[in-house]
Write a protein that holds these residues in place. Structure first.
Motif, PDB file in Angstrom:
ATOM      1  N   ALA A 210      92.203  70.325  15.223  1.00 30.24           N
ATOM      2  CA  ALA A 210      91.338  70.017  16.359  1.00 30.24           C
ATOM      3  C   ALA A 210      89.876  70.299  16.008  1.00 30.24           C
ATOM      4  CB  ALA A 210      91.767  70.843  17.575  1.00 30.24           C
ATOM      5  N   VAL A 211      89.622  71.441  15.315  1.00 28.68           N
ATOM      6  CA  VAL A 211      88.247  71.761  14.914  1.00 28.68           C
ATOM      7  C   VAL A 211      87.724  70.687  13.963  1.00 28.68           C
ATOM      8  CG1 VAL A 211      86.848  73.404  13.617  1.00 28.68           C
ATOM      9  CG2 VAL A 211      88.507  74.236  15.271  1.00 28.68           C
ATOM     10  N   LEU A 212      88.582  70.246  13.069  1.00 32.94           N
ATOM     11  CA  LEU A 212      88.206  69.200  12.117  1.00 32.94           C
ATOM     12  C   LEU A 212      87.756  67.937  12.858  1.00 32.94           C
ATOM     13  CD1 LEU A 212      88.237  68.935   9.059  1.00 32.94           C
ATOM     14  CD2 LEU A 212      90.621  68.340   9.163  1.00 32.94           C
ATOM     15  N   LEU A 213      88.553  67.539  13.857  1.00 24.74           N
ATOM     16  CA  LEU A 213      88.196  66.341  14.627  1.00 24.74           C
ATOM     17  C   LEU A 213      86.882  66.552  15.366  1.00 24.74           C
ATOM     18  CD1 LEU A 213      91.633  65.240  16.116  1.00 24.74           C
ATOM     19  CD2 LEU A 213      90.276  64.071  14.393  1.00 24.74           C
ATOM     20  N   ALA A 214      86.727  67.742  15.982  1.00 26.03           N
ATOM     21  CA  ALA A 214      85.510  68.010  16.752  1.00 26.03           C
ATOM     22  C   ALA A 214      84.294  68.004  15.836  1.00 26.03           C
ATOM     23  CB  ALA A 214      85.632  69.357  17.468  1.00 26.03           C
ATOM     24  N   VAL A 215      84.405  68.645  14.661  1.00 28.44           N
ATOM     25  CA  VAL A 215      83.267  68.720  13.742  1.00 28.44           C
ATOM     26  C   VAL A 215      82.895  67.327  13.252  1.00 28.44           C
ATOM     27  CG1 VAL A 215      82.598  69.475  11.441  1.00 28.44           C
ATOM     28  CG2 VAL A 215      83.631  71.096  13.008  1.00 28.44           C
ATOM     29  N   MET A 216      83.894  66.525  12.887  1.00 28.64           N
ATOM     30  CA  MET A 216      83.581  65.180  12.387  1.00 28.64           C
ATOM     31  C   MET A 216      82.948  64.333  13.485  1.00 28.64           C
ATOM     32  SD  MET A 216      86.536  64.183   9.634  1.00 28.64           S
ATOM     33  CE  MET A 216      87.937  64.581  10.625  1.00 28.64           C
ATOM     34  N   HIS A 217      83.456  64.523  14.739  1.00 23.22           N
ATOM     35  CA  HIS A 217      82.914  63.759  15.860  1.00 23.22           C
ATOM     36  C   HIS A 217      81.451  64.144  16.106  1.00 23.22           C
ATOM     37  CE1 HIS A 217      82.529  62.054  19.853  1.00 23.22           C
ATOM     38  NE2 HIS A 217      82.171  63.245  20.303  1.00 23.22           N
ATOM     39  N   LEU A 218      81.175  65.461  16.161  1.00 20.54           N
ATOM     40  CA  LEU A 218      79.810  65.910  16.449  1.00 20.54           C
ATOM     41  C   LEU A 218      78.868  65.567  15.301  1.00 20.54           C
ATOM     42  CD1 LEU A 218      80.529  69.400  18.044  1.00 20.54           C
ATOM     43  CD2 LEU A 218      79.868  67.300  19.199  1.00 20.54           C
ATOM     44  N   GLN A 219      79.377  65.638  14.071  1.00 15.37           N
ATOM     45  CA  GLN A 219      78.519  65.345  12.926  1.00 15.37           C
ATOM     46  C   GLN A 219      78.120  63.877  12.926  1.00 15.37           C
ATOM     47  OE1 GLN A 219      78.134  64.019   9.844  1.00 15.37           O
ATOM     48  NE2 GLN A 219      76.829  65.543   8.818  1.00 15.37           N
ATOM     49  N   ARG A 220      79.091  62.999  13.223  1.00 18.26           N
ATOM     50  CA  ARG A 220      78.793  61.564  13.290  1.00 18.26           C
ATOM     51  C   ARG A 220      77.777  61.269  14.377  1.00 18.26           C
ATOM     52  NH1 ARG A 220      82.693  58.403  10.363  1.00 18.26           N
ATOM     53  NH2 ARG A 220      82.084  59.217   8.341  1.00 18.26           N
ATOM     54  N   ALA A 221      77.853  62.061  15.472  1.00 15.32           N
ATOM     55  CA  ALA A 221      76.906  61.864  16.563  1.00 15.32           C
ATOM     56  C   ALA A 221      75.544  62.482  16.241  1.00 15.32           C
ATOM     57  CB  ALA A 221      77.466  62.457  17.854  1.00 15.32           C
ATOM     58  N   GLY A 222      75.405  63.055  15.049  1.00 15.39           N
ATOM     59  CA  GLY A 222      74.124  63.621  14.634  1.00 15.39           C
ATOM     60  C   GLY A 222      73.818  64.955  15.271  1.00 15.39           C
ATOM     61  N   ARG A 223      74.842  65.639  15.811  1.00 14.15           N
ATOM     62  CA  ARG A 223      74.580  66.894  16.505  1.00 14.15           C
ATOM     63  C   ARG A 223      74.733  68.117  15.602  1.00 14.15           C
ATOM     64  NH1 ARG A 223      78.059  66.117  21.931  1.00 14.15           N
ATOM     65  NH2 ARG A 223      77.548  68.309  22.216  1.00 14.15           N
ATOM     66  N   LEU A 224      75.207  67.908  14.373  1.00 15.13           N
ATOM     67  CA  LEU A 224      75.361  69.040  13.458  1.00 15.13           C
ATOM     68  C   LEU A 224      74.532  68.798  12.197  1.00 15.13           C
ATOM     69  CD1 LEU A 224      79.223  69.633  13.669  1.00 15.13           C
ATOM     70  CD2 LEU A 224      77.449  70.896  14.849  1.00 15.13           C
ATOM     71  N   PRO A 225      73.188  68.786  12.312  1.00 17.29           N
ATOM     72  CA  PRO A 225      72.386  68.530  11.116  1.00 17.29           C
ATOM     73  C   PRO A 225      72.590  69.663  10.110  1.00 17.29           C
ATOM     74  CG  PRO A 225      71.016  69.281  12.925  1.00 17.29           C
ATOM     75  CD  PRO A 225      72.372  69.055  13.495  1.00 17.29           C
ATOM     76  N   GLY A 226      72.791  69.299   8.853  1.00 17.06           N
ATOM     77  CA  GLY A 226      72.979  70.323   7.821  1.00 17.06           C
ATOM     78  C   GLY A 226      74.429  70.574   7.494  1.00 17.06           C
ATOM     79  N   VAL A 227      75.344  70.156   8.391  1.00 18.96           N
ATOM     80  CA  VAL A 227      76.764  70.283   8.069  1.00 18.96           C
ATOM     81  C   VAL A 227      77.135  69.108   7.169  1.00 18.96           C
ATOM     82  CG1 VAL A 227      79.086  70.152   8.991  1.00 18.96           C
ATOM     83  CG2 VAL A 227      77.396  71.571  10.116  1.00 18.96           C
ATOM     84  N   THR A 228      77.637  69.424   5.969  1.00 13.23           N
ATOM     85  CA  THR A 228      77.853  68.380   4.969  1.00 13.23           C
ATOM     86  C   THR A 228      79.339  68.141   4.755  1.00 13.23           C
ATOM     87  OG1 THR A 228      77.930  69.956   3.174  1.00 13.23           O
ATOM     88  CG2 THR A 228      75.764  69.093   3.766  1.00 13.23           C
ATOM     89  N   ARG A 229      79.599  67.227   3.819  1.00 13.50           N
ATOM     90  CA  ARG A 229      80.992  66.963   3.440  1.00 13.50           C
ATOM     91  C   ARG A 229      81.656  68.216   2.895  1.00 13.50           C
ATOM     92  NH1 ARG A 229      82.690  61.956   3.075  1.00 13.50           N
ATOM     93  NH2 ARG A 229      81.251  60.555   4.090  1.00 13.50           N
ATOM     94  N   ASP A 230      80.852  69.114   2.301  1.00 15.72           N
ATOM     95  CA  ASP A 230      81.438  70.313   1.710  1.00 15.72           C
ATOM     96  C   ASP A 230      82.072  71.207   2.764  1.00 15.72           C
ATOM     97  OD1 ASP A 230      80.509  69.260  -0.550  1.00 15.72           O
ATOM     98  OD2 ASP A 230      78.991  70.787  -0.985  1.00 15.72           O
ATOM     99  N   HIS A 231      81.409  71.339   3.924  1.00 16.11           N
ATOM    100  CA  HIS A 231      81.996  72.149   4.993  1.00 16.11           C
ATOM    101  C   HIS A 231      83.319  71.540   5.452  1.00 16.11           C
ATOM    102  CE1 HIS A 231      77.656  73.154   5.290  1.00 16.11           C
ATOM    103  NE2 HIS A 231      78.119  74.361   5.548  1.00 16.11           N
ATOM    104  N   VAL A 232      83.284  70.212   5.662  1.00 19.14           N
ATOM    105  CA  VAL A 232      84.480  69.526   6.157  1.00 19.14           C
ATOM    106  C   VAL A 232      85.591  69.609   5.112  1.00 19.14           C
ATOM    107  CG1 VAL A 232      85.369  67.312   6.938  1.00 19.14           C
ATOM    108  CG2 VAL A 232      83.094  68.050   7.613  1.00 19.14           C
TER     109      VAL A 232
END
Lengths: 382, 376
Positions: A210-232
């Motif tokens: 669920a966290v994975l889905l939320a992070v990918m969703h927020l990152q795509r929406a541009g709400r997590l600047p600085g979170v990269t593929r490495d975190h995911v």
């Protein structure tokens, strides 16, 4: 499609599902209704507690890479207070589906031996204690972290780090008790010491997905600047690890009971391995372990967001199949899957998504008050 | 003698400087690059365009092979070779095989990862790397980051390489020669394998010598070395002072069958052989006869076996007319109670096996004294 129209659609679906849920009680019988209610209660509790576990794990290990992702886990943990009404309603299922409350229970020797534990007042007290501890932990862990966004007080991080080990102990005790009370005791003569860990392993696996889905969703929406593929990528690694952990625990439980072959233990597996339920068991073994295991094994797999998204959705679905496999056979032989189950899904899935959607606006998108946020954003894979 | 060129080396003070220098050197047309760093540097694989290691694929294949071999091993031992019923499970009790399969997967997987990395992908053993001869090597292992331009198919323009490295910010530029190292040939391999073999021989003979010279030395504690009651040993645990206990008064062991005859004469009348003459009875009789009887009576029953010469005993000739004319009941009594210097076998051979032995002895007698109609 705008966010507002999605929300309207979810409300409409939930209303439709709610009608089906009410109809289940009157048309399909109280038993069917309560079994489905318990199913979603257990599933929701697993998701919420798994998310709180991830939050506490991050504080306890002092990991830097996961600091920017912690808010996503905290927001999923916001399901916790919503468990209170679901749990209170679930108490009414006691006289209907729990084998130890049935009139013939007194004639079963093992149940007489468990009377000091399985009696209604103590059962209700235990649920009250568990739910209270969860909500208090949620307030301390999540609300404390959200408040830090404004105060920017580094001492809040120290306090959360001190509280996390306490929460771990509380979680170990309460989730074991929850598994014994709300799943094992449906068939009260059955017992398995490892069962609490079994539910915990599934809970954490689901929460990571669920966290994975939320992070990918927020990152795509541009709400997590600085979170990269490495975190995911790291989250994908955690999901891979806990997939193996779940399989290890699930198989350990099966192997020991298969070996000992005691009548008071194996009947539980016989119910879940005979007739059509056997196919569910096979789907569970393949789907909850082999599919994510092989799909996440190679390094490239964990770098592909398309694949991670599908695996995460699949893992959450499989956790639901797991809970279904645990609870649904209480209704008797065969697979009990029909319009009542669809109605419950149509009610709880949009309701859960609406709650989570609202929770996604809880605090800042990243824990901006955490002094280690920048260190977390600087994380790069070797 | 001019040594062949290994490459041109330059040192960089930090990992970032190294990463920045790589594309600049590449821009000048030098593509065959190697980097040497004191610790793994993030992003160096991408910067050097190194292909993804194939080790993972190899480990996956070998680990799967480990799981499959362990499955086949378990299946063969417990289903085919020595079918063993455990706790009422079917022979194909696969859940019990999963833990060894897991161990097999991990064992073969980790060994493949370590040995495959060393011997397949890093091509060990070799006797030196030209870089070890460079002046910079001790600083590379400590604090500096080195980039080496290697000669391509058309050789290397040393001057151009030096200029490119200098332009990219490299210091302490050095031209590294590649001395010819000997390769691990047949001689080296035979020496290596011979040394391992010699070590095994020395260890084996050494252990044997120690055991023979100091007989009380036990090189290994085995299962027989444990506190327990031995059958004939004294023991202070029981009031009788003996390890072996008599059964309580008025009880018999569950499988005990009393001999319903007072003596050989009486037995002949009272006892009949309860077993039919079938292949399986004769086969059982032969096995038991060969185990318990043949050592004295000979496998044909002639009474001339190898124990005669050792102990100067005179076992009865089972082919003699005395035995031939004796009844089955008489032979049963003798086996059970013993006769002259022959001990009683009641404790060692079950009643059914005793009767089977007698059936087999009759068959042996027939084989040595067959009437004409048997031969036709």
């Amino acid at each position: 499609m705008s966010a507002a129209s999605v929300r309207r659609g979810l409300w409409a679906l939930a209303a439709l599902g709610g009608g089906g849920v009410a109809a289940t009680y009157f048309l399909a019988g109280a038993q069917r209704f309560w079994v489905n209610w318990l199913l979603w209660f257990v599933f929701g509790t697993c998701l919420a507690l798994g998310a709180l576990f991830l939050v506490a794990l991050q504080h306890m290990t002092g990991a830097r890479w996961s600091v920017p992702l912690r808010r996503a886990a905290e927001r999923i943990g916001a399901l916790t207070p919503w468990l209170v009404p679901v749990a209170i309603v679930a108490l009414f299922s006691l006289p209907v589906v729990f084998s130890w409350t049935q009139p013939d229970a007194a004639s079963l020797t093992p149940l007489v031996l468990k009377e000091h534990w399985l009696n209604r007042p103590f059962f209700i007290i235990r649920l009250a204690v568990c739910v209270t501890l969860w909500v208090v932990s949620y307030v301390v862990l999540v609300r404390g972290s959200v408040r830090q966004d404004e105060t920017k007080d580094p001492h809040a991080t120290v306090r959360l780090r001190r509280f996390s080990p306490v929460f771990m102990i509380l979680l170990a005790l309460t989730i074991t008790d929850f598994a014994f009370d709300w799943v094992s005791s449906l068939e009260a003569t059955w017992y398995s010491d490892i069962f609490g860990v079994y539910l915990f392993a599934g809970a954490v696996t689901t929460a990571i997905a669920a966290v994975l889905l939320a992070v990918m969703h927020l990152q795509r929406a541009g709400r997590l600047p600085g979170v990269t593929r490495d975190h995911v990528y790291n989250l994908g690694g955690l999901l891979f690890g806990f997939t193996i952990f779940w399989a290890y625990i699930a198989f350990s439980q099966y192997l020991l009971q298969w070996y000992a072959d005691l009548p008071e233990e194996v009947f539980w597996f016989q119910q879940r391995l005979s007739g059509a339920m056997e196919y569910v068991f096979i789907v569970l073994g393949v789907g909850h372990f082999f599919v994510p295991f092989l799909a996440l094994m190679s390094r490239d797999d964990k770098k592909s967001w398309t694949r991670l998204r599908w695996v995460a959705v699949w893992v959450i679905f499989m956790e639901f199949v797991d809970v279904f496999w645990l609870i649904s056979p209480v209704l008797g032989p065969g697979i009990h899957l029909g319009w009542p189950e669809l109605s419950f899904a149509a009610f709880f899935v949009p309701a859960g998504l609406l709650v989570l959607g609202r929770a996604m606006r809880l605090g800042d998108d990243m824990p901006t008050g955490d002094p280690f946020l920048q260190a977390g954003l600087d994380f790069h894979l070797p | 003698m001019l040594e062949p060129l290994f490459g041109v080396l330059a040192l960089f003070p930090t990992a970032d400087d190294l990463l920045k220098a790589i594309p600049e050197v590449k821009k000048r047309g030098f593509t065959k690059l190697e980097a040497y760093t004191p610790y793994p540097v993030h992003g160096i694989d991408e910067a050097l365009d190194l292909p993804k290691s194939k080790l993972g694929v190899l480990v996956f294949l070998m680990a799967s092979l480990g799981a499959i071999s362990m499955f086949l091993f378990e299946w063969w031992t417990s289903t085919v070779s020595y079918p063993l019923l455990t706790a009422g499970k079917a022979y194909n009790g696969w859940p019990a095989w999963v833990p060894p399969m897991l161990e097999g997967t991990i064992l073969v997987g980790t060994f493949t990862a370590a040995l495959g990395m060393l011997f397949v992908f890093n091509r060990l053993p070799f006797f030196g790397n030209p870089m070890l001869r460079s002046k910079a090597i001790d600083r590379i292992t400590r604090e500096k980051f080195a980039l080496v331009i290697r000669p391509g198919a058309g050789g290397l323009d040393t001057g151009g390489a030096i200029a490119a490295l200098k332009a990219a910010g490299g210091e302490d530029i050095e031209v590294v020669q590649a001395p010819r190292y000997s390769k691990a040939g047949l001689a080296w391999w035979s020496k290596a394998i011979g040394a391992v073999g010699a070590a095994c021989v020395v260890a084996g003979y050494g252990t044997a010598w120690v055991i023979r010279t100091f007989p009380t030395t036990r090189p290994m504690v085995e299962m027989e070395d444990q506190p327990r009651l031995d059958a004939q040993a004294a023991d202070t645990f029981f009031a009788s002072g003996r390890g072996m206990q008599l059964p309580p008064d008025g009880t018999v062991p569950r499988t005990f069958m009393p001999i319903l005859a007072a003596g050989p004469g009486d037995g002949g009348k009272a006892l009949m052989n309860p077993l039919p003459v079938t292949d399986s009875v004769l086969e059982r009789g032969r096995t038991q006869f060969d185990i318990h009887c043949a050592v004295c009576h000979d496998r044909l029953g002639t009474g001339k076996a190898w124990l005669d010469s050792t102990y100067k005993a005179q076992p009865t000739d089972l082919q003699s007319s005395t035995v031939r004319d004796a009844s089955d009941g008489y032979l049963y009594w003798v086996i059970s109670r013993g006769f002259a210097s022959m001990p009683a076998y009641a404790a060692d051979i079950s009643p059914d096996d005793r009767w089977a032995i007698i059936r087999y002895v009759r068959a042996l007698q027939r084989s040595q004294d067959a009437p004409m109609r048997d031969v036709k």
